[in-house]
Write a protein that holds these residues in place. Sequence first.
Motif, PDB file in Angstrom:
ATOM      1  N   SER A 143       2.394   6.526  -5.649  1.00 26.76           N
ATOM      2  CA  SER A 143       2.067   6.749  -7.063  1.00 26.76           C
ATOM      3  C   SER A 143       0.900   7.717  -7.210  1.00 26.76           C
TER       4      SER A 143
ATOM      5  N   HIS B  25      -4.465  -4.148  -0.357  1.00 23.76           N
ATOM      6  CA  HIS B  25      -3.214  -4.087  -1.110  1.00 23.76           C
ATOM      7  C   HIS B  25      -2.280  -5.117  -0.479  1.00 23.76           C
TER       8      HIS B  25
ATOM      9  N   LYS C  59       0.817  -1.213   0.000  1.00 20.84           N
ATOM     10  CA  LYS C  59       0.000   0.000   0.000  1.00 20.84           C
ATOM     11  C   LYS C  59       0.852   1.264   0.000  1.00 20.84           C
TER      12      LYS C  59
ATOM     13  N   GLU D 277       1.695   2.258  -3.603  1.00 24.42           N
ATOM     14  CA  GLU D 277       0.417   2.647  -4.202  1.00 24.42           C
ATOM     15  C   GLU D 277       0.073   4.086  -3.843  1.00 24.42           C
TER      16      GLU D 277
END
Length: 254
Positions: free
Chosen positions: A158, A184, A152, A155
């Motif tokens: 990003s 995740h 996570k 993620e």
Amino acid sequence: MCIVAFAWKAHPRWQLVAIGNRDELHARPAEPAHRWEQAEHLLAGRDTLAGGTWLGISEEGRFAVVTNLYGFGPPVPERASRGDLLKDFLSGDGRYADIGSAEYSDFNPFNLITVAQDEALVHSNRPDKSTSILPGGVHGLSNGMIQQPWAKSPELNSRLERWMANGSDDPAMLFEYLLDQNSHEPAGLWGPSSATSLRPEHSPIFIRNPTYGTRCSTVVAIDHSGNGVFIERRFAASGSATGETSLPFAWPTP
């Protein structure tokens, strides 16, 4: 704070952007983000049980955020609170005010990002004491090891990168990224003795759980002129929002 994405000198307007969720027992008492009376240059929430904080800003040019580090056994209650590291560093007073000489073995496992004197550093005390310079870019911390982040964390990184690449100008938009309750969880990571351990219930960016879950989301943004905003949104055990605090502040410029 169990997850944070941190952008350092990676945007034409913002010199620092930090977004993250604090995950904690809902029964543990805490004060919302505010200016501390004994150090008015310090903006942070306060863990009223131990007296420290999990994320904060000093108008003297300091920033800090900490996450617990899993995979190294249960915490030892007799050790100092990890929030004391931030409290002393941000206030500039106390046993741990000089973060470079702090005795990391005083604390249960942690990851820590600090900014002072226009330099960003990442620290950890497991498996050994370490401090490294963070170059310009987007970096993340969760409850895994810095070298082996939970899924996570990249993620969320990003998503912050996309926000910056799109030329977004409103830090409040970043709260949407922190509400993600999707799992995740890469297969094979979870193991009771693994330093990369990730329990399935801890895999979402936003943890909705009546006992232990996301207590608040925080967005901090500071532009290159030193103008900053500290925004905190708080949540009940049900996951519903209970309040928001927005604190403008100023940082010194080089």
